[in-house]
Design an enzyme around this catalytic site. Structure first.
Site, PDB file in Angstrom:
ATOM      1  N   HIS A  21      -0.101  92.444  16.842  1.00  0.00           N
ATOM      2  CA  HIS A  21      -1.341  91.618  17.456  1.00  0.00           C
ATOM      3  C   HIS A  21      -2.319  91.917  16.061  1.00  0.00           C
ATOM      4  O   HIS A  21      -3.584  91.095  15.499  1.00  0.00           O
ATOM      5  CB  HIS A  21      -1.614  91.530  18.904  1.00  0.00           C
ATOM      6  N   LEU A  38      -0.743  97.938  29.534  1.00  0.00           N
ATOM      7  CA  LEU A  38       0.526  98.756  29.012  1.00  0.00           C
ATOM      8  C   LEU A  38      -0.117  99.371  27.389  1.00  0.00           C
ATOM      9  O   LEU A  38       0.024 100.313  26.749  1.00  0.00           O
ATOM     10  CB  LEU A  38       1.920  98.569  28.486  1.00  0.00           C
ATOM     11  N   HIS A  61       4.985  95.510  19.961  1.00  0.00           N
ATOM     12  CA  HIS A  61       4.030  94.252  20.379  1.00  0.00           C
ATOM     13  C   HIS A  61       2.652  94.176  19.664  1.00  0.00           C
ATOM     14  O   HIS A  61       1.723  92.569  19.435  1.00  0.00           O
ATOM     15  CB  HIS A  61       4.326  94.240  22.165  1.00  0.00           C
ATOM     16  N   GLU A  62       1.748  95.323  20.190  1.00  0.00           N
ATOM     17  CA  GLU A  62       0.980  95.317  19.747  1.00  0.00           C
ATOM     18  C   GLU A  62      -0.283  95.918  18.355  1.00  0.00           C
ATOM     19  O   GLU A  62      -1.265  94.799  18.127  1.00  0.00           O
ATOM     20  CB  GLU A  62       0.438  97.072  20.506  1.00  0.00           C
TER      21      GLU A  62
HETATM   22 ZN    ZN Z   1       0.278  90.689  23.916  1.00  0.00          ZN
END
Ligand code: ZN
Length: 352
Positions: free
Chosen positions: A236, A192, A232-233
């Protein structure tokens, strides 16, 4: 023991998607292709976190710095359906701003026990209004990339991360000390999205998201239709690990995220779908998760609508990343979200 677990999980990463692809009867599973950094990197970063916390104590202030990050979204398309609308891009920026403020979609559904941990990260996102040459963009925050114009190959069911990193990123990236680069494109390999951690190569720096899991309107597909893949990304990209630490009962270096076993049953410790709260109370040992697992954290793998929060300790890691990596701290002052006022031009006549 933690180091053994971390290395084991790293070694297993390349096989995760294979395993998932073979699982029958399983719903479509969210997979993130971000490669977790080494333990050595993590231990160095932990020192920065401790220094950040100490400096904040010395300054006698609990307030976090405010950062506004200019975003450029490279919409890379082979066919017209991948050339997503401005409204779809805007919807994603809105999600990022709400999620990073702790007020995103369904945040009120956070279980009472976890509500006090919801963080406002003090990080916001703005649409870049100028390109690399200072020219005002036709659409704020958007760079449209026709793949065939650039000579990129037909993506078929999606480009691989290797092709994206070796070919697409170097040809399309904008100065990563001035822009948070986000590529939205047909992404293959069952992914994704994926991101780079701070401290990596400048021309690969940024976040990659599959077309149909970007934003909340337009060409988006359930259950990843609430913009949480990018939330989410970007997590990171700001140095957050998966909430499980990529192993059952592993370590994500945040004391306020309970260790978890998850429901993936692949050793990752992550959860899919949307478990019923409370989930696996003390699953990692007596007293380890008295309120169950925090599957609603943005750094898990649950469905978009199930996710609601970052925690206070996750905020500390993000703030540390912002203050201690040059490719991050420079962004907040790059000025690419504002158009400088033009110099005044004399415009008068005189009959004297
Ligand atoms: Zn992740």
């Amino acid at each position: 023991m933690k180091s053994v677990l971390l290395f084991t999980s790293l070694l297993c990463l390349p096989f995760l998607s294979v395993k998932i692809a073979k699982a029958e009867d399983a719903p479509i599973r969210k997979t993130c292709g971000t490669k977790a950094p080494s333990l050595e990197y993590e231990l160095k970063f932990e020192k920065k976190v401790q220094a950040f916390l100490a400096a904040r104590q010395n300054a006698n202030s609990r307030t976090e710095a405010n950062y506004t990050l200019p975003v450029i979204v490279h919409v890379v398309y082979w066919d017209p359906s991948q050339n997503i609308s401005q409204a779809q891009v805007n919807s994603q920026i809105d999600v990022l701003n709400a999620d990073y403020a702790g007020t995103g979609y369904n945040y009120n559904n956070t279980p009472t026990a976890f509500k006090p941990l919801i963080a406002n990260t003090n990080i916001t996102f703005c649409k870049a209004v100028k390109d690399l040459n200072g020219v005002v963009l036709a659409e704020p925050g958007i760079d449209r990339v026709n793949a065939s114009d650039y000579g990129f190959k037909n993506p078929g069911t999606g480009w691989s991360d290797t092709y994206i990193d070796n070919t697409i990123k170097p040809a399309t990236t904008w100065n990563s000390s001035k822009y948070l680069n986000i590529w939205v494109l047909p992404l293959g390999g069952g992914l994704l999205g994926y991101a780079t951690f701070p401290g990596g190569a400048a021309n690969l720096d940024g976040v990659v998201i599959g077309t149909t899991n970007f934003g909340t309107v337009g060409n988006v597909l359930y259950p990843y239709d609430k913009g949480r893949t990018a939330t989410h990304e970007v997590g990171h990209w700001l140095n957050l690990l998966h909430i499980s630490g990529d192993s059952e009962c592993g370590n994500d270096y945040c004391a306020d995220t309970p260790p978890q076993k998850g429901n993936a049953n692949d050793g990752s410790g992550l959860s899919y779908g949307c478990p019923t709260y409370p989930f696996q109370v003390n699953g990692c040992g007596a007293g380890k998760s008295p309120y169950g697992e925090m599957f609603m954290n943005f750094m898990d793998y649950t469905n978009d609508a199930c996710m609601t929060m970052f925690t206070i300790d996750q905020r500390t890691r993000m703030q540390t990343a912002m203050s201690s990596y040059s490719l991050r701290s420079a962004l907040a002052s790059s000025g690419t979200c504002t158009i400088a006022p033009l110099a005044p031009i004399a415009n008068f006549t005189s009959n004297v």
